[in-house]
Design a protein around this motif. Structure first.
Motif, PDB file in Angstrom:
ATOM      1  N   LYS A 196      53.182  28.429  59.466  1.00  0.00           N
ATOM      2  CA  LYS A 196      52.842  29.193  58.271  1.00  0.00           C
ATOM      3  C   LYS A 196      51.468  29.836  58.362  1.00  0.00           C
ATOM      4  CE  LYS A 196      55.629  26.279  55.201  1.00  0.00           C
ATOM      5  NZ  LYS A 196      55.625  25.412  54.002  1.00  0.00           N
ATOM      6  N   GLY A 197      50.673  29.415  59.319  1.00  0.00           N
ATOM      7  CA  GLY A 197      49.330  29.980  59.428  1.00  0.00           C
ATOM      8  C   GLY A 197      48.392  29.389  58.378  1.00  0.00           C
ATOM      9  N   TRP A 198      47.267  30.063  58.207  1.00  0.00           N
ATOM     10  CA  TRP A 198      46.261  29.567  57.264  1.00  0.00           C
ATOM     11  C   TRP A 198      46.744  29.755  55.835  1.00  0.00           C
ATOM     12  CZ3 TRP A 198      42.655  26.481  58.786  1.00  0.00           C
ATOM     13  CH2 TRP A 198      42.153  26.558  60.078  1.00  0.00           C
TER      14      TRP A 198
ATOM     15  N   VAL B   6      42.698  24.593  63.780  1.00  0.00           N
ATOM     16  CA  VAL B   6      43.938  25.355  63.683  1.00  0.00           C
ATOM     17  C   VAL B   6      44.576  25.038  62.340  1.00  0.00           C
ATOM     18  CG1 VAL B   6      44.325  25.403  66.161  1.00  0.00           C
ATOM     19  CG2 VAL B   6      45.231  23.505  64.818  1.00  0.00           C
ATOM     20  N   PRO B   7      45.475  25.890  61.835  1.00  0.00           N
ATOM     21  CA  PRO B   7      46.123  25.607  60.549  1.00  0.00           C
ATOM     22  C   PRO B   7      46.894  24.304  60.589  1.00  0.00           C
ATOM     23  CG  PRO B   7      46.458  27.905  61.184  1.00  0.00           C
ATOM     24  CD  PRO B   7      45.854  27.220  62.370  1.00  0.00           C
ATOM     25  N   TYR B   8      47.007  23.698  59.422  1.00  0.00           N
ATOM     26  CA  TYR B   8      47.725  22.425  59.334  1.00  0.00           C
ATOM     27  C   TYR B   8      49.194  22.612  59.692  1.00  0.00           C
ATOM     28  CZ  TYR B   8      48.875  17.782  57.603  1.00  0.00           C
ATOM     29  OH  TYR B   8      49.286  16.481  57.508  1.00  0.00           O
TER      30      TYR B   8
ATOM     31  N   GLN C  94      41.450  28.702  52.418  1.00  0.00           N
ATOM     32  CA  GLN C  94      40.376  29.645  52.110  1.00  0.00           C
ATOM     33  C   GLN C  94      39.640  29.265  50.836  1.00  0.00           C
ATOM     34  OE1 GLN C  94      41.274  33.109  50.224  1.00  0.00           O
ATOM     35  NE2 GLN C  94      39.282  34.021  50.550  1.00  0.00           N
ATOM     36  N   VAL C  95      40.395  28.791  49.809  1.00  0.00           N
ATOM     37  CA  VAL C  95      39.771  28.422  48.538  1.00  0.00           C
ATOM     38  C   VAL C  95      38.869  27.211  48.716  1.00  0.00           C
ATOM     39  CG1 VAL C  95      40.258  27.584  46.212  1.00  0.00           C
ATOM     40  CG2 VAL C  95      41.620  29.445  47.174  1.00  0.00           C
ATOM     41  N   GLU C  96      39.343  26.185  49.432  1.00  0.00           N
ATOM     42  CA  GLU C  96      38.524  24.982  49.622  1.00  0.00           C
ATOM     43  C   GLU C  96      37.302  25.291  50.479  1.00  0.00           C
ATOM     44  OE1 GLU C  96      38.714  22.090  48.297  1.00  0.00           O
ATOM     45  OE2 GLU C  96      40.555  22.428  47.175  1.00  0.00           O
TER      46      GLU C  96
ATOM     47  N   SER D 246      28.905  35.101  54.039  1.00  0.00           N
ATOM     48  CA  SER D 246      29.016  36.328  53.249  1.00  0.00           C
ATOM     49  C   SER D 246      30.454  36.673  52.889  1.00  0.00           C
ATOM     50  CB  SER D 246      28.379  37.491  54.004  1.00  0.00           C
ATOM     51  OG  SER D 246      29.061  37.715  55.235  1.00  0.00           O
ATOM     52  N   HIS D 247      31.407  36.346  53.749  1.00  0.00           N
ATOM     53  CA  HIS D 247      32.803  36.682  53.465  1.00  0.00           C
ATOM     54  C   HIS D 247      33.696  35.746  54.263  1.00  0.00           C
ATOM     55  CE1 HIS D 247      36.319  38.982  52.352  1.00  0.00           C
ATOM     56  NE2 HIS D 247      36.631  39.148  53.621  1.00  0.00           N
ATOM     57  N   ILE D 248      34.783  35.315  53.633  1.00  0.00           N
ATOM     58  CA  ILE D 248      35.717  34.373  54.255  1.00  0.00           C
ATOM     59  C   ILE D 248      37.102  34.979  54.222  1.00  0.00           C
ATOM     60  CG2 ILE D 248      36.760  32.087  54.121  1.00  0.00           C
ATOM     61  CD1 ILE D 248      34.212  31.086  52.811  1.00  0.00           C
ATOM     62  N   VAL D 249      37.696  35.135  55.391  1.00  0.00           N
ATOM     63  CA  VAL D 249      39.110  35.497  55.495  1.00  0.00           C
ATOM     64  C   VAL D 249      39.936  34.223  55.626  1.00  0.00           C
ATOM     65  CG1 VAL D 249      40.813  36.797  56.791  1.00  0.00           C
ATOM     66  CG2 VAL D 249      38.495  37.706  56.534  1.00  0.00           C
ATOM     67  N   ASN D 250      39.562  33.387  56.572  1.00  0.00           N
ATOM     68  CA  ASN D 250      40.125  32.056  56.754  1.00  0.00           C
ATOM     69  C   ASN D 250      39.130  31.268  57.603  1.00  0.00           C
ATOM     70  OD1 ASN D 250      40.768  32.613  59.605  1.00  0.00           O
ATOM     71  ND2 ASN D 250      42.383  33.917  58.759  1.00  0.00           N
TER      72      ASN D 250
END
Length: 1569
Positions: A568-570, A562-564, A575-577, A416-420
């Motif tokens: 820098k974080g996510w 975890v972020p790549y 999020q787009v992919e 329903s909703h994606i933050v990351n």
């Protein structure tokens, strides 16, 4: 017979009623034996009912197969044998009851009776007697224990049965009250009753305890029996412990028999609560204290030795409905443990937490949940408003994951909703109805006035409100942040009228939204109005109605991700992919744990292909390098693999292609003898090329898995089967092409999922190594060796022979053999060794040059290439040697046995040098040359510069027909590939020949297609030996030809055709019975050593020469009879001209009919006018030619136009293209078809030579066929698409030669044919040509073609389907004819009558006017028109009330219905209602239309229009021009046709012979074109 009264019933056979007996010294006994079904019978009874090794049980009729020993091999029942021993020992005791017994001695030594007559016995005998007595006691104990066990098990079964029946009744009673909402829940509970036995822990423990005693006692009894039979075994066991176990009494009081009178404590409870608008129900499996059942213990326990007494208690009614409200224990906060305890996992939907239970009791809900997980792999989450606490639901799902066998639970969800990737929210699909119900309640509550904010209300942080979404739906939200007017800081509370901005969190969707309150006026009322447009108040009533609905959005996180870049974080890309892959689809969620308030999950997209690996979102994000694994998850499903390749048999030579080479010890081959393998590539291209064009996302691969089978794009753009090997990074993947053997690194966009149908064939690439050779240094292959091996084997067809058998995981050792130009076969391994590039292994011998079973090709004798030095003086022409016998030649081109071309092998060096010189000449600066027929040139053919001779003049298509001087065949070459040729290089090295002494079969002068095909199949490219029979200046040269077969014998090709029945031997002259052979007589080939002087020898023989002559052979002569002299008709020399070229249309749009499509891609079309002319021409030809002319021999060299008898025995006009022996290649000039027709059906005369060709050749504009020429499949596609269809054509360029092809654009139903061909990969667009984008001409959608549809059995239509009106035929040429103008649209567009063609046209004896008058007299008898397709013929009422012929144009309005029609005999338009339209009789369709729409040539509208009064439908013309033109058209007007296509164009003349439009030009109302 034994006394049955002294034996219990268990010791008596149920079948015969006799007592079981044990074997003794004198008798065999009748012991009891157990069948497979468990029933027991005596041995005698079993032997009586045994049949063929099978015994059928008399009680249950179950068949038991006997072991090897028969009935005696069946197992004896030890329990009954123990009873028999007990009875026997009791009888012995009763006999010795009066005998005193001595006390038992230590160490269990026994004494005998003093009164016995037996002498003193030894110690082993005492032990035997003592053990026998103890065994009797043990048997009694065993029987008693087994009796207790059976009693307990029976009681347990009755317990389960009673409780099952009771719970069944309770469940059914409570579910009947709410069956419409809990039907599914009831089925689940009933299915769990089969496992209710797990709740009777005490009874199960007692059964287990008794079973342990039985096991120990049976073990001790077995040991005692062994000791009794073999007393010496006493020293190997502890006999005192064994005897103690055997004599241990069974204490009934030690077993808790009361346990079978206690119920499970599980009951089904129905809870209800009356709400404002409904009734809330809750079904619950409740655990309470166990109660004693009212029934008495089983009868089996009421024995003398049994002292068990049960306390019977009456159980309370467990089906009661407890009150609601304060009586429920509802904790304020629940941890995971309390949450599970209060929410039974077996229960269905419920609105309240369950009652509080004592902590000492085990919660059965968790146990029942384990049962559910064992039965169902995918358990849908509980639904409904009963999930009042989201933490309870999360904890419950966590229990689903970790309890029992730790099975991972899967759910179907929608994001329903994606933050990351570590923070997103999902909806369970099973709760969809609950969300719909919640939405309805929210919309209802927000529509009430009580929920509007007032000026006294205050909004606080953490409070619940209603918020309107962009889709104008209401949802629940929690206030997170408040900002009041004039403040920058965040407030905890704010009055509504001072509210500036509020940020809320929607717990049902997981998103956070900021709402800004802006009021235009700033007053309290405007502020409240603005607030209430976006927000609503959450009052007490809403709280009561919604307190049972848990938040619908579940917070989740992809586990271990975890972020790549951790600094820098996510990223936004993550999020787009993530959002792009998930989209709005339903996906599978696998719960892997819990972290705080988030579920740790993995999301997967599942497809329907069995070969597809489900796409893991975690793996995908890692693959595209936007995330990394903290703890990667191993896939639990292995991808499907290809079948391994099929290895060839050992020492079997096969043809194969070396598809890929790494080293001589590592290469791949592909066997070429499998037709399915050839079809695989075409199927792959047809399937995946189309999906790539249309963009089929279902076959895209987002995250390839190592080992996954797929389809990948190769370097040449073709699709090949592949397998994923690794992930090198940068969104690329390393694949292995399983059908080629090569490895490539490709972007993931070049991969597609493989369909199941392509798994049927195994991998084609077979890994191999060259057998018997190693590198020179023993380790590394040199570059020279690699290059040499590649030049010998790569992409070449070689002969392969497997030399050993290896496992599928290893490379197959093979020997490779290649063929050279002279036909010799060499081993590649030997070649590498001989050239010093490799060496043989120790102990390996070189392979023979010929593989096992290999023989040379049937037509290829081993010829020795000429080794003469390079010639300095080049001979451009072929000179026959002085020796004309046994010439070694190579057949380069075959037309028929009467016309084929050969190359002398002794001129190979000349030919090679000639090609080099031609290439040097062609690479010079190109010159502009006007190419004409018979000119020599250098032509670039198949990538090589060759000598050529132009066969015909170059047309506007820039394609010229060139004859290859050194090969003999003819090809089409573009002028850009032609260069001038030096005069010193002009000539030919190809010799045209014909076979002598044979003629075609069937009495014809031409060879059959079968003979030509067979001759071409065996001879094209083959080496042969030729003898010239006679040297003449004419061609073809008469020769005899010999080729070798598999045995090395030379075969005469003429004899071969005779043996196949494809030729006849020509008769010889009869004047000489025996003659001396000349030098040119037909002789078999001889060796060079025998050739000298062979012509001078005259060897006489009376035997004919056989067909097969071993090489070398001797010359021989034979006598042949001479045929009688016959008269030969001399060929008549005739010459004809070509038919007149077709009339070319003007540039622009035109409708045409496609009549034929040539092999060269030319499209032959006819205009609409030509179609009508063709019908008239056909009638005219058939009327003029009534009989067949007498056939004569003709010379066809000067014949161009001709007359042809077609297969339908009708006459057609044709054009001679080529003479092929007895056939003539003819093109039908009015159709475009090309056929090879026997000479007897072609006549050198012209038919209706005043009429030009009606068929025009066309070529598509700005399009290039694949491969430089139209492929056969492209031509077939064009024929299927266009042949015999009426299409739109846009003429873009006219040819300079009127016979040349037009450059056109074709449109099929509005679609460009060129683009259709490009779409199907048959052609490509040529970007060098100018396109039509500046002035695009998009033809209007044409009428549907007339399809040949079988309408048999269909219902007749209400109206007859009539064709179009017949057009009026105008005079041909520029002849003037009188006309009358009937209707004028513009000054240069009008309708006119041809007074000559329409005068006095009668059908059935009456004119059109008479027929219309007759029909109008009875017009009401005609039915009204009901169908209104455009162009439909009808009768339309004119303003004078008379009906005239008309056709429908279009429907102009619907309310009311108005239809635009055109009167075909006048040209005027009229808008009429359907009531004024009638169906036209078929007889009126036979009259041609009178009014013809024409365009007047010579003038046009003025470019500078100054008049204000203009025509509304054509503003370029003024009203004054129309009035003046009408005045000019009065009087006697004549017309002449200027053009017929694309539209009929005429010039109009007045009575003085002047053009009628000249006065308009003089007045400035028009201007000249």
């Amino acid at each position: 017979m034994m006394d049955r009264d002294n034996y219990p019933n268990a010791a008596i056979c149920k079948f015969c009623g006799e007592v079981f007996s044990l074997p003794e010294e004198e008798t065999e006994g009748n012991p009891p034996r157990v069948l497979l079904c468990g029933h027991i019978y005596c041995t005698s009874c079993l032997e009586s009912i045994e049949h063929e090794g099978v015994i059928k049980c008399p009680e249950c009729e179950v068949e038991s197969t006997l072991p090897e020993g028969g009935v005696c091999g069946l197992q004896q029942d030890s329990r009954i044998i123990g009873l028999i021993y007990t009875v026997k020992m009791n009888k012995m005791k009763s006999v010795r009851s009066d005998r005193p017994k001595n006390s038992r001695r230590n160490k269990f030594s026994f004494s005998t009776d003093d009164n016995t007559n037996t002498e003193d016995i030894q110690q082993p005998a005492n032990i035997e007697n003592e053990v026998a007595e103890v065994l009797v006691r043990a048997a009694e104990n065993l029987a008693q224990l087994e009796h207790i066990r059976e009693t307990l098990k029976t009681g347990l079964a009755e317990q389960v049965k009673r409780d099952t029946a009771r719970l069944d009744m309770e469940i059914k009673q409570v579910t009947d009250a709410a069956v419409h909402i809990i039907q599914e829940w009831r089925d689940v509970q009933l299915s769990q009753l089969t496992k209710l036995e797990a709740h009777f822990f005490t009874t199960q423990e007692e059964v287990r305890h008794v079973q342990e005693r039985i096991t120990a006692l049976e073990t001790a009894m077995q040991m005692a029996r062994e000791v009794r039979h073999v007393p010496l075994l006493e020293q190997y066991c502890t006999l005192n412990k064994v005897l103690e176990t055997l004599q241990a009494p069974v204490d009934d009081q030690s077993f808790d028999m009361k346990c079978i009178t206690v119920d499970s404590g599980v009951s089904c409870v129905l809870q209800s609560e009356s709400l404002t608008q409904g009734l809330a129900l809750s079904l619950k499996m409740e655990v309470s204290d166990t109660k004693h059942l009212p029934e008495s213990p089983p009868k089996g326990l009421q024995s003398e030795n049994s002292t068990i007494r049960s306390q019977q208690q009456h159980a309370e009614d467990s089906n009661s409905i407890p009150p609601s409200g304060n009586q429920l224990c509802i904790p304020e906060k629940q941890g995971p443990e309390s949450a599970v305890a209060n929410g039974s996992l077996l229960q269905g939907p419920h609105p309240h937490p369950g009652p509080c239970h004592s902590p000492g009791l085990d919660d059965p809900d968790i146990i029942i949940e384990e049962f559910i997980e064992e039965e169902q792999e995918h358990v849908a989450p509980p639904t409904g408003p009963e999930l009042a606490d989201d933490k309870w639901r999360l904890c419950k799902r966590r229990k689903n994951r970790y309890i029992g066998n730790k099975r991972i639970v899967t759910f179907w969800v929608m994001v329903s909703h994606i933050v990351n990737p570590s923070n997103f929210y999902i909806h369970y699909m099973s709760e969809k109805k609950e969300r719909e119900c919640l939405s309805k309640i929210l919309n209802y509550l927000c529509s009430k006035d009580d929920n509007y904010f007032t000026s006294q209300d205050t909004v606080k942080t953490g409070s619940m409100i209603f918020v309107k979404s962009k889709e104008r739906h209401w949802f629940r939200a929690v206030v997170v942040e408040i900002v009041s007017n004039g403040c920058v800081e965040v407030d905890k509370a704010c009055p509504v009228i001072h509210l500036a901005r509020v940020r809320v969190f929607c717990s049902d969707y997981g998103l956070t939204q900021s709402i800004t309150i802006q009021s235009e006026k700033g007053t309290t009322e405007s502020v409240l109005k603005t607030v209430n447009e976006h927000l609503r108040k959450f009052d007490f009533e809403a709280e009561e109605k919604l307190r049972h609905f848990a938040p619908q959005a579940i917070k989740c996180s992809l586990k271990g991700l975890v972020p790549y870049d951790l600094t820098k974080g996510w990223s936004k890309e993550a999020q787009v992919e993530f959002s792009r892959v998930v989209g709005s689809e339903v996906i599978e969620m696998r719960t892997l744990g819990q972290d705080g308030d988030s579920l740790l999950v993995d999301l997967r997209k599942v497809t329907c292909q069995s070969s597809d690996v489900p796409l893991s979102i975690r793996e995908f994000l890692v693959f595209i390098e936007v995330a990394r694994f903290y703890s990667p998850l191993t896939l639990d499903r292995k991808p499907l693999q290809y079948y391994p390749p099929v290895y060839p048999k050992i020492n079997t030579p096969l043809c194969a292609a070396v598809s890929h080479i790494n080293t001589p010890a590592d290469f791949y081959i592909d066997l070429v003898d499998n037709m399915e393998s050839f079809l695989l590539s075409s199927k792959l291209q047809a399937c995946y090329s189309l999906t790539s064009v249309i963009g089929d996302d279902d076959l895209n691969i987002y995250c390839p898995v190592i080992g996954q089978a797929c389809v990948a794009r190769y370097d040449d753009g073709l699709w090949q089967r592949a397998q994923v090997l690794g992930h090198p990074g940068d969104r690329k993947v390393e694949v292995l092409y399983v059908d080629l053997g090569s490895k490539e690194i490709l972007p993931v966009s070049d991969l597609r999922k493989i369909k199941d149908e392509f798994f049927a064939l195994p991998s084609k690439a077979i890994p191999c190594c060259l057998s018997g050779v190693i590198p020179l240094d023993g380790q590394t292959w040199s570059d020279a060796c690699m290059n040499r091996f590649i030049s010998l084997a790569r992409q070449n067809v070689v002969t392969v022979k497997a030399t050993g058998r290896v496992p599928k995981t290893e490379r197959l050792p093979v020997a490779l053999f290649c063929s050279s130009l002279d036909g010799t076969v060499s081993s590649i391994a030997e070649l590498l060794v001989s050239e010093g590039l490799a060496c043989f292994k120790e102990g390996c011998k070189p392979e023979h040059a010929h593989p096992l079973g290999f023989e040379p090709a049937i037509w290829d004798p081993p010829l020795t290439l000429s080794s003469e030095p390079e010639l300095v003086d080049i001979q451009p022409d072929l000179w026959l040697p002085s020796q004309l016998k046994d010439l070694k030649v190579r057949v380069s081109h075959v037309n028929s046995p009467s016309s084929f071309y050969v190359q002398l092998t002794q001129y190979d060096s000349q030919l090679k040098r000639m090609c080099e010189l031609v290439k040097e000449c062609a690479l010079k600066e190109p010159k502009d040359v006007v190419w004409k027929a018979d000119m020599y040139c250098a032509a670039h053919i198949n990538g090589v510069w060759e000598r050529g001779q132009i066969s015909s003049d170059v047309t506007s298509s820039s394609i010229v027909e060139v004859k290859r001087c050194d090969y003999g065949n003819t090809v089409n070459v573009h002028v850009s590939n032609l260069r001038p040729l030096l005069s010193s290089l002009m000539g030919s090295l190809a010799l045209e020949c014909t076979l002598t002494d044979i003629s075609p079969t069937g009495g014809k002068s031409t060879w059959t297609a079968t003979a030509c095909d067979l001759f071409s199949y065996y001879l094209t490219g083959a080496s042969a030996v030729m003898t010239v029979k006679e040297v003449t200046d004419q061609r073809p040269l008469p020769v005899t030809l010999f080729c070798s077969n598999k045995k090395g014998q030379f075969l005469s090709i003429a004899d071969f055709l005779l043996s196949e029945g494809l030729a006849l031997r020509e008769r010889k002259a009869r004047d000489a019975a025996i003659h001396k052979p000349k030098e040119t007589d037909v002789q078999p080939p001889v060796s060079e050593t025998q050739m000298d002087g062979s012509s001078e020898k005259k060897i006489k023989t009376n035997h004919p020469v056989p067909s097969l002559i071993p090489f070398p052979s001797l010359t021989s002569t034979f006598a042949t009879p001479k045929p009688a002299p016959c008269s030969i008709l001399s060929a008549e020399k005739v010459a004809t001209q070509l038919y007149h070229p077709p009339e070319l249309p003007c540039l622009g749009h035109i409708r045409i009919n496609v009549s034929a499509i040539g092999e060269d891609g030319l499209i032959y079309v006819r205009t609409q006018n030509a179609v009508s002319q063709l019908e008239q021409l056909r009638v005219r030809i058939q009327q003029n030619l009534k009989t067949l002319p007498r056939p004569k021999p003709y010379t066809w060299k000067s014949v161009l136009g001709c007359a042809v008898i077609g297969p339908d025995m009708l006459w057609y006009r044709g054009q001679v293209l080529e003479v092929l022996g007895g056939h003539v290649k003819v093109q039908y000039v009015d159709y475009g078809l090309v056929e090879n027709i026997p000479v007897v059906h072609v006549y050198p005369r012209l038919l209706c030579d005043d009429i030009p060709q009606l068929c025009m050749p066309c070529q598509l504009h700005s399009i290039n066929p694949v491969g430089g020429k139209w492929q056969p499949d492209a031509v077939v596609f064009l024929r299927e698409m266009l042949l015999d269809r009426c299409v739109d054509m846009q003429v873009t360029e006219l040819p300079s030669n009127r016979r040349g092809p037009l450059t056109v654009e074709l449109f099929l139903d509005g679609m460009s044919v060129s683009r259709i061909l490009c779409h199907h990969r048959h052609a490509t667009m040529d970007r060098t040509f100018s396109t039509l984008k500046e002035n695009p001409v998009i033809p209007s959608p044409p009428l549907l073609d007339v399809w040949d549809i079988d309408t048999e059995g269909l219902k007749d239509t209400a109206e007859p389907i009539l064709g179009p009106f017949v057009s009026t035929n105008l005079p041909q040429g520029r002849v003037e004819f009188p006309v009358r103008v009937k209707h004028l649209l513009t000054p240069n567009e009008l309708f006119l009558w041809s007074l000559e063609e329409t005068a006095d046209v009668k059908v059935n004896g009456e004119t059109l006017a008479e027929a219309l008058a007759r029909i109008n007299a009875n017009i009401h008898s005609l039915p009204k028109l009901t169908n209104f397709p455009p162009g439909c013929p009808c009768l339309a009422e004119y303003s004078d009330g008379t009906y005239y012929r008309a056709k429908l144009i279009k429907i102009t309005s619907v309310e009311p219905v108005r239809i635009l029609v055109q009167h075909v005999d006048f040209g005027s338009d009229d808008t009429l209602p359907p009531s004024k339209l009638r169906q036209i009789p078929a007889e009126l369709m036979q009259f041609p239309t009178k009014a013809l729409k024409v365009r007047v040539a010579g003038f046009k509208a003025p470019s500078d229009q100054r008049d204000e009064d203009v025509l509304p439908y054509s503003p370029a013309w003024s009203l004054n021009a129309v009035i003046d033109m009408i005045d000019l058209l009065h009087g006697n007007i004549t017309a002449s046709v200027v053009a017929r296509e694309p539209e009929l164009t005429v010039q109009l003349y007045n009575e003085d012979g002047e053009l009628v439009h000249l006065p308009l030009v003089h007045r400035g109302l028009a201007e000249l074109e």
